[in-house]
Design a protein around this motif. Structure first.
Motif, PDB file in Angstrom:
ATOM      1  N   PHE A  56       0.748  -1.161  -0.063  1.00  0.00           N
ATOM      2  CA  PHE A  56       0.188  -0.082   0.298  1.00  0.00           C
ATOM      3  C   PHE A  56       0.722   1.400   0.025  1.00  0.00           C
ATOM      4  CE2 PHE A  56      -2.200  -3.195   2.323  1.00  0.00           C
ATOM      5  CZ  PHE A  56      -3.242  -2.733   1.089  1.00  0.00           C
ATOM      6  N   GLY A  58       0.259   5.504   0.636  1.00  0.00           N
ATOM      7  CA  GLY A  58      -0.163   6.965   0.361  1.00  0.00           C
ATOM      8  C   GLY A  58       0.230   7.927  -0.133  1.00  0.00           C
ATOM      9  N   PRO A  66       9.150   1.758   2.918  1.00  0.00           N
ATOM     10  CA  PRO A  66       7.585   1.427   3.141  1.00  0.00           C
ATOM     11  C   PRO A  66       6.267   0.635   2.059  1.00  0.00           C
ATOM     12  CG  PRO A  66       7.869   2.824   3.879  1.00  0.00           C
ATOM     13  CD  PRO A  66       9.242   2.798   3.508  1.00  0.00           C
ATOM     14  N   LEU A  77      -3.763   4.934  -2.237  1.00  0.00           N
ATOM     15  CA  LEU A  77      -4.803   4.864  -1.324  1.00  0.00           C
ATOM     16  C   LEU A  77      -5.095   6.108  -1.093  1.00  0.00           C
ATOM     17  CD1 LEU A  77      -4.017   1.954   1.303  1.00  0.00           C
ATOM     18  CD2 LEU A  77      -5.816   1.775  -1.233  1.00  0.00           C
ATOM     19  N   PRO A  97      -8.775   6.618   4.469  1.00  0.00           N
ATOM     20  CA  PRO A  97      -7.292   6.677   4.689  1.00  0.00           C
ATOM     21  C   PRO A  97      -6.618   8.164   3.933  1.00  0.00           C
ATOM     22  CG  PRO A  97      -7.888   4.510   3.115  1.00  0.00           C
ATOM     23  CD  PRO A  97      -8.770   5.220   4.002  1.00  0.00           C
ATOM     24  N   GLY A 127      -4.236   7.357   6.434  1.00  0.00           N
ATOM     25  CA  GLY A 127      -3.727   6.155   6.967  1.00  0.00           C
ATOM     26  C   GLY A 127      -2.301   5.426   6.430  1.00  0.00           C
ATOM     27  N   CYS A 129      -0.149   7.195   8.624  1.00  0.00           N
ATOM     28  CA  CYS A 129       0.278   8.136   9.816  1.00  0.00           C
ATOM     29  C   CYS A 129       0.170   6.751  10.296  1.00  0.00           C
ATOM     30  CB  CYS A 129      -0.272   8.535   9.975  1.00  0.00           C
ATOM     31  SG  CYS A 129       0.148  10.580   9.795  1.00  0.00           S
ATOM     32  N   MET A 132       2.939   3.561  10.354  1.00  0.00           N
ATOM     33  CA  MET A 132       3.739   3.973  10.650  1.00  0.00           C
ATOM     34  C   MET A 132       3.804   4.790  12.006  1.00  0.00           C
ATOM     35  SD  MET A 132       6.222   3.629   9.000  1.00  0.00           S
ATOM     36  CE  MET A 132       6.674   2.225   7.323  1.00  0.00           C
ATOM     37  N   LEU A 180       3.586  -1.047   9.451  1.00  0.00           N
ATOM     38  CA  LEU A 180       3.490  -1.220   7.731  1.00  0.00           C
ATOM     39  C   LEU A 180       3.218  -1.452   7.180  1.00  0.00           C
ATOM     40  CD1 LEU A 180       7.257  -2.827   9.863  1.00  0.00           C
ATOM     41  CD2 LEU A 180       6.807  -0.089   9.613  1.00  0.00           C
ATOM     42  N   GLY A 184      -3.159  -5.271   5.924  1.00  0.00           N
ATOM     43  CA  GLY A 184      -4.456  -5.281   5.357  1.00  0.00           C
ATOM     44  C   GLY A 184      -4.500  -3.806   5.676  1.00  0.00           C
TER      45      GLY A 184
END
Ligand SMILES: Cc1cc2nc3c(=O)[nH]c(=O)nc-3n(C[C@H](O)[C@H](O)[C@H](O)COP(=O)(O)OP(=O)(O)OC[C@H]3O[C@@H](n4cnc5c(N)ncnc54)[C@H](O)[C@@H]3O)c2cc1C
Length: 478
Positions: A56, A58, A66, A77, A97, A127, A129, A132, A180, A184
């Motif tokens: 995923f 952001g 990551p 996302l 998110p 999301g 944030c 992590m 991380l 999901g």
């Protein structure tokens, strides 16, 4: 964008070269950007059927890898931005998110609220944030963002949606916050935000002549300040090792701001369009000219002299200007040039912490690799499975990546890592590009890692969710 029509992801998801914020790591990945949670679920289902792994993404504001997945699929996302509710009466915000920290503060400020925890930039998604479990300049007082999450929905590899909170699926809650993105997708979250009585904070700048003095000032300020953050001149050596400037800040009390209805306006929070007469958007080009040891060493020296002049002269500053200093200069990462930079943040226990940090600064100087930016913070422990925080200090350092001295940078990072592990310290995956599996195992300890891996096995036995970071540090098969 791939749609749920007949085409497969392998046919339809375009290849993109994506990078980490530091630009020192890149990967060619297949790319999908769903526009709804339903479409996200369909993408994941299809990826599973086609045997494609998924990471995923952001806003891509993590410094390293990551949110990269070389040769696999990256699912962006950022378009999941629906706000389902905002309750000013209770200070509770519920959304998808892809809403960013900026989207959050813009929505709640006029009602007299500010996010309880923000990172040093407003661009990350919520999301990202949560994945992590980010911390702010107030970590010692309010913990990471996870401490302000009431609940979230996790879309797992099987397609099941788990509602997670401190009461419901509590074991998933503490593993997925800071997990991380490996357990999901967070598809909905509910956050508690902080009541404020003004659009300003009162800031006290305090110069410190050495690391010991920095820590002394922190210790005096932390019990009485809402925020405390230190800038460290990593070029200063000898008795001035670790010198810098602390900014302590407080929220205003009710009645202190005579016109909160004005200061709480979004327009009052804007960053200035010009800095020293130059348009903000052009500043990185000027910075680029000075991005060498000599230039940055001089800038650090000048900043310290300015800090001495400003010492003790408190002032009011907007929340945005105080919280997001690094956003003053858009695209500043480009100033490091095409090979970019890494950020490396060490967390060290309070006991012996000062000596560890002095050693960290001195080791870097011995390698002639002073960090171009040093940021000191104070932290408190928390109970998240992969938590980076502890009762102690963190020092974040930025190192320019130069192919000619890549081997020296790696050798230095390894020596710093060993020093930090020997002191019982840890690291932060949002800021990492260098750690290896054995170092991560020793820093985080087998209990935490085994617990995380057991949760991963339970929720994602087929290993659908991965990332380049997870493979690099041993959280996923290479
Ligand atoms: C200038 C700057 C200052 C910063 N200051 C701080 C700071 O003070 N404190 C701090 O803690 N961090 C700080 N950071 C780091 C940043 O806050 C984190 O890296 C954050 O995770 C970035 O969010 P993002 O939306 O860009 O996520 P990305 O970087 O794109 O992704 C981060 C992780 O989140 C996962 N992810 C993203 N969305 C989801 C989702 N919906 N569900 C599940 N997993 C998801 C990704 O797979 C990835 O593992 C800073 C970064 C920058 C660039």
């Amino acid at each position: 964008m791939w749609s749920t029509s007949s085409r497969t992801l392998r046919q339809a998801a375009p290849w993109q070269v994506l990078d980490g914020f530091g630009r020192s790591v890149q990967a060619a990945c297949r790319y999908a950007a769903p526009t709804s949670v339903e479409q996200l679920a369909a993408v994941l289902e299809q990826a599973r059927r086609e045997g494609l792994s998924v990471a995923f993404r952001g806003s891509g504001r993590s410094y390293g890898d990551p949110a990269l997945n070389a040769r696999g699929l990256v699912v962006d996302l950022r378009q999941l931005t629906r706000v389902s509710s905002w309750e000013p009466a209770h200070g509770v915000f519920e959304c998808e998110p892809g809403v960013t920290i900026e989207g959050l503060w813009r929505r709640i400020l006029y009602d007299g609220y500010w996010p309880a925890v923000v990172p040093g930039t407003m661009h990350p998604t919520l999301g990202g944030c949560l994945a992590m479990n980010v911390h702010g300049k107030n970590n010692y007082a309010v913990g990471p963002i996870g401490d302000h999450v009431l609940d979230f929905d996790l879309l797992t590899a099987s397609g099941e949606v788990l509602r997670c909170s401190r009461e419901q699926n509590a074991d998933v809650f503490v593993a997925a916050l800071g997990g991380l993105g490996l357990l999901g997708a967070i598809t909905r979250l509910r956050l508690e935000v902080k009541k404020v009585h003004s659009g300003y904070v009162r800031v006290r700048p305090l110069a410190a002549r050495s690391l010991d003095e920095m820590c002394d000032v922190f210790e005096a300020e932390v019990p009485r300040s809402d925020y405390c953050v230190g800038w460290v001149d990593c070029f200063a050596g000898g008795p001035a090792l670790g010198r810098g400037e602390i900014h302590a800040a407080d929220y205003l009390q009710p009645g202190e701001d005579g016109a909160p209805e004005l200061s709480l306006r979004v327009e009052q929070q804007g960053l200035p369009p010009h800095i020293l007469g130059f348009p903000r958007h052009q500043i990185w080009k000027i910075m680029r000219l000075t991005m060498n040891d000599l230039g940055v060493g001089f800038v650090n020296w000048a900043k310290y002299q300015a800090a001495r002049l400003a010492h003790g002269k408190s002032y009011l500053q907007s929340h945005v200007a105080f919280a997001f200093l690094l956003d003053y200069v858009p695209n500043w990462r480009l100033a490091y040039g095409p090979t970019g930079f890494i950020q490396y943040q060490v967390f060290v226990p309070y006991a012996g912490g000062r000596e560890t940090l002095k050693d960290v600064l001195a080791i870097a100087q011995r390698y002639r690799m002073s960090s171009y930016l040093g940021v000191l913070k104070r932290h408190r422990p928390d109970d998240y499975v992969l938590s980076h925080a502890m009762d102690g200090w963190s020092l974040a350092m930025d190192y320019k990546v130069n192919p000619a001295r890549a081997a020296r940078l790696k050798a230095m990072a390894d020596e710093l890592t060993e020093r930090v592990i020997a002191a019982g310290g840890r690291f932060y995956f949002a800021k990492d590009s260098v750690l290896e599996p054995d170092q991560v195992a020793r820093a985080f300890g087998s209990e935490r890692l085994e617990s995380f891996k057991a949760m991963k096995q339970r929720l994602d036995p087929g290993g659908l969710f991965v990332s380049d970071l997870a493979r690099r540090v041993g959280l996923a098969p290479p």
